[in-house]
Design an enzyme around this catalytic site. Structure first.
Site, PDB file in Angstrom:
ATOM      1  CG  HIS A  59      -1.859   1.136   1.313  1.00  0.00           C
ATOM      2  ND1 HIS A  59      -3.220   0.956   1.352  1.00  0.00           N
ATOM      3  CD2 HIS A  59      -1.673   2.481   1.369  1.00  0.00           C
ATOM      4  CE1 HIS A  59      -3.833   2.129   1.418  1.00  0.00           C
ATOM      5  NE2 HIS A  59      -2.894   3.072   1.430  1.00  0.00           N
ATOM      6  CG  HIS A  61      -1.220   7.015  -1.442  1.00  0.00           C
ATOM      7  ND1 HIS A  61      -2.520   7.173  -1.850  1.00  0.00           N
ATOM      8  CD2 HIS A  61      -1.280   6.298  -0.290  1.00  0.00           C
ATOM      9  CE1 HIS A  61      -3.341   6.595  -0.977  1.00  0.00           C
ATOM     10  NE2 HIS A  61      -2.609   6.061  -0.021  1.00  0.00           N
ATOM     11  CD  GLN A 154      -6.776  11.718  -0.617  1.00  0.00           C
ATOM     12  OE1 GLN A 154      -5.648  11.291  -0.799  1.00  0.00           O
ATOM     13  NE2 GLN A 154      -7.415  11.569   0.533  1.00  0.00           N
ATOM     14  CG  HIS A 212      -7.492   4.470   1.371  1.00  0.00           C
ATOM     15  ND1 HIS A 212      -7.071   4.031   0.145  1.00  0.00           N
ATOM     16  CD2 HIS A 212      -6.424   5.091   1.949  1.00  0.00           C
ATOM     17  CE1 HIS A 212      -5.783   4.364  -0.013  1.00  0.00           C
ATOM     18  NE2 HIS A 212      -5.370   5.004   1.063  1.00  0.00           N
ATOM     19  CD  GLU A 215      -6.069   6.722   6.333  1.00  0.00           C
ATOM     20  OE1 GLU A 215      -6.579   6.785   5.200  1.00  0.00           O
ATOM     21  OE2 GLU A 215      -4.897   7.086   6.577  1.00  0.00           O
ATOM     22  CG  ASP A 311      -0.480   5.199   3.600  1.00  0.00           C
ATOM     23  OD1 ASP A 311      -0.890   5.298   2.424  1.00  0.00           O
ATOM     24  OD2 ASP A 311      -1.156   5.574   4.574  1.00  0.00           O
ATOM     25  CD1 TRP A 317      -2.277  13.016   4.830  1.00  0.00           C
ATOM     26  CD2 TRP A 317      -1.354  12.639   2.822  1.00  0.00           C
ATOM     27  NE1 TRP A 317      -3.144  13.456   3.861  1.00  0.00           N
ATOM     28  CE2 TRP A 317      -2.611  13.233   2.626  1.00  0.00           C
ATOM     29  CE3 TRP A 317      -0.586  12.302   1.706  1.00  0.00           C
ATOM     30  CZ2 TRP A 317      -3.133  13.507   1.359  1.00  0.00           C
ATOM     31  CZ3 TRP A 317      -1.089  12.578   0.442  1.00  0.00           C
ATOM     32  CH2 TRP A 317      -2.354  13.171   0.284  1.00  0.00           C
TER      33      TRP A 317
END
Ligand code: FE2
Length: 428
Positions: A59, A61, A154, A212, A215, A311, A317
């Site tokens: 996982h 991005h 997203q 997702h 979360e 991630d 983030w």
């Protein structure tokens, strides 16, 4: 028999004694206690070091990696400020920008032994710039890495203009998996519809699903149960993954028990992301502050397949990291209270064999005769030591070809009364 390569005295995970491994025509030809009478064009003496199948980043991005500080750093460190910064950066995305960063990050991961990556791609963009770029990247990296792409809404499928249509276009363009983000939709009902739409699209295009899901720290965010139920009702067992599921940390135990049983029954995979979960969850807490990672230990005990992802790598983030899946696994040991001896050994499976089940690549993954000769030789004798030291990945092979190597760092101490510097090995 003349082989292309023999790795001698290599330690397989959970095996008693080292083995010799012979490779021919890109595949593992023989794996046995000793191959004294055989020769090869090249031999590597592993000297008892650990050899593992390639690491898997289940996982990530790749459209957002390496953007930290653009256009500004995340001052609060929160998920919501991260999403805000990403929405400011997104209009400046270009084809070349996405490709350059993704390719650079893949180079980092491959050099550290990660040869399978599942990346989510934000499709909440009328031009689908990131998706077009990553579809090209998927082809360009085939010699070093297998890349799976998930259409990731997203900003929501229902809450974002033309969300349904953008998801469908992503599938038509060749995106491999259907994503979703039910907990982020504006209402509970829209969240349920988000999941239903992901399943409808997956059935129409015959694709796997990785949403997702939940979360958040909100114990009332309960969409993982919808995913499990849709999986059973649509007959998609083994093809569905729920990513993050951090709300499970905050459910009361009675509900968590029921949900975990449902996930096991539906054969839904769960992916935890230790870095992002650690820094993004618990942000509304004063003290005590929740850890906010899903219930990895309890899921495994109930027979649910769990894998780990990195991630974020240097994005709005999570500003740090270099894409090392061993580091993600080490952090999971701490966050999940899995520091028992066997638990530490089990953690390695979450970035190797269990992640392979999640990505559904088990037919060509693993150190077994006749399978493609893809592996990592680590500068450590065991999984326990690998997770303690995060050692150099000495040799990384894909299909019998060396695609990366690392020279380990050496430390030396200079004492006043000693003429020669003494090496420090960090081994007891
Ligand atoms: Fe994610």
């Amino acid at each position: 028999m003349q082989y292309d390569l023999i790795i001698r005295h290599a330690q397989l995970h959970r095996h008693q004694n080292p083995v010799d491994i012979a490779i021919k025509d890109g595949r593992f030809a023989r794996i046995t206690a000793s191959l004294p009478d055989n020769t090869a064009d090249r031999e590597i003496d592993a000297a008892g070091r650990l050899i593992t199948p390639p690491f898997i980043n289940a996982h990530v991005h790749l459209d957002a990696v390496l953007t930290v500080g653009q256009p500004r750093y995340n001052a609060s460190g929160t998920l919501l400020e991260g999403i805000q910064i990403w929405s400011e950066r997104k209009p400046t995305l270009t084809h070349e920008d996405v490709k350059r960063r993704a390719l650079e990050e893949i180079r980092w991961e491959v050099a550290q032994g990660t040869l399978h990556i599942r990346s989510h791609v934000d499709i909440c963009d009328p031009n689908l710039t990131a998706l077009r770029a990553l579809l090209e990247v998927r082809e360009e990296v085939r010699d070093i890495c297998d890349l799976q792409l998930v259409a990731f809404p997203q900003d929501g499928i229902l809450s974002f203009p033309n969300g349904h249509e953008l998801m469908r276009r992503a599938m038509e363009m060749g995106c491999g998996l259907v994503g979703g983000i039910p907990h982020y939709e504006w209402t509970r009902d829209m969240g349920v519809e988000d999941v239903h739409y992901a399943f409808a699209l997956a059935k129409e295009f015959n694709r796997d699903i990785d949403c997702h899901c939940d979360e958040t720290d909100d114990p009332h965010s309960r969409f993982t149960e919808v995913m499990a139920t849709d999986t059973l009702q649509q007959g998609w067992q083994g093809r569905v993954t729920a990513s993050h599921c951090t709300a499970m940390h905050s459910y009361d135990n009675a509900y968590a028990f029921k949900l975990i049983g449902l996930l096991a029954r539906a054969q839904v995979n769960v992916i935890a992301n230790p870095f992002d979960n650690a820094v993004l969850q618990g942000r509304f807490d004063t003290y005590p502050k929740r850890r906010g990672i899903t219930r990895v230990k309890e899921l495994l005990a109930a027979g649910v397949n769990v894998a780990l992802g990195h991630d974020s790598i240097m994005d709005p983030w999570f500003p740090l990291g270099r894409g090392d899946m061993l580091a993600a696994a080490q952090l999971a040991i701490f966050l999940c209270h899995m520091s028992g001896y066997e638990e530490i050994n089990d953690i390695l499976d979450l970035i190797t064999t269990r992640a392979a089940r999640t990505l559904r690549i088990t037919d060509h993954y693993g150190i077994e005769e006749d399978k493609p000769a893809s592996f990592v030789l680590l500068d450590a004798p065991s999984a326990f030591e690998a997770l303690r030291l995060l050692p150099a990945r000495l040799h990384v092979f894909k299909d019998g070809r060396e695609i990366a190597h690392t020279t380990p760092a050496h430390s030396f101490l200079h004492r006043q009364n000693e003429q020669e510097a003494q090496e420090v090995t960090y081994r007891p």
